[in-house]
Design a protein around this motif. Structure first.
Motif, short mmCIF file in Angstrom:
data_model
loop_
_atom_site.label_atom_id
_atom_site.label_comp_id
_atom_site.label_asym_id
_atom_site.label_seq_id
_atom_site.Cartn_x
_atom_site.Cartn_y
_atom_site.Cartn_z
N ILE A 170 66.54 8.50 85.80
CA ILE A 170 66.12 7.42 84.90
C ILE A 170 66.05 6.06 85.62
O ILE A 170 65.06 5.34 85.47
N PRO A 171 67.06 5.66 86.43
CA PRO A 171 66.93 4.37 87.14
C PRO A 171 65.72 4.33 88.08
O PRO A 171 65.13 3.27 88.28
N GLU A 172 65.33 5.48 88.63
CA GLU A 172 64.15 5.52 89.48
C GLU A 172 62.88 5.31 88.65
O GLU A 172 61.96 4.61 89.08
N ILE A 173 62.84 5.89 87.46
CA ILE A 173 61.69 5.68 86.58
C ILE A 173 61.62 4.22 86.16
O ILE A 173 60.54 3.62 86.10
N GLU A 174 62.77 3.62 85.87
CA GLU A 174 62.80 2.19 85.51
C GLU A 174 62.22 1.35 86.65
O GLU A 174 61.40 0.46 86.40
N ARG A 175 62.63 1.61 87.88
CA ARG A 175 62.09 0.86 89.03
C ARG A 175 60.59 1.10 89.17
O ARG A 175 59.84 0.18 89.48
N LEU A 176 60.15 2.33 88.94
CA LEU A 176 58.73 2.65 89.02
C LEU A 176 57.93 1.84 88.00
O LEU A 176 56.82 1.38 88.28
#
Length: 125
Positions: free
Chosen positions: A62-68
């Motif tokens: 989820i944090p990676e999707i947020e950064r994306l």
């Protein structure tokens, strides 16, 4: 979704991955991420995983999707939201990069109007 070479500045899709835990991309681009949990996997049959970690297939965190999406990591980490509910929140949103791209032409229009330079379309209002 952006391809590896299209993220803002000199960033790549790999830059959104959580550092220092041996996560690597297995794809060059991501298809649309939505509220559907299957959207975290790629391919027509949802069987291609976009990330590997220590030889194991996986999806984006989820944090990676947020950064994306142009958000800070853990932006949706509020209250007691489950990862699934956080994905739903992000899946219903628009990425900051997309909104900037869509609204960019309006910047010039409103800049001209505020300086007293009105085009024929705003003169009739």
């Amino acid at each position: 979704m952006p391809t590896v070479r299209e993220l803002k500045g000199n960033r790549t899709l790999s830059d959104v991955l959580t550092p220092h835990i041996n996560r690597t991309l297995t794809v060059d681009s991501l298809r649309t991420l939505t509220t559907n949990p299957n959207s975290l996997r790629q391919g027509k049959d949802y069987k291609q995983y976009p990330v590997t970690m220590d030889g194991e297939k996986g999806t984006l965190y989820i944090p990676e999707i947020e950064r994306l999406f142009g958000l800070p990591a853990h932006y949706t980490d509020v209250g007691d939201l489950t990862p699934r509910k956080r994905q739903v929140l992000i899946g219903r949103s628009w990425s900051i990069q997309v909104v900037q791209y869509i609204l960019a032409p309006l910047k010039q229009l409103f800049s001209s109007q505020s300086q007293g330079h009105c085009t024929s379309s705003c003169a009739s209002e």
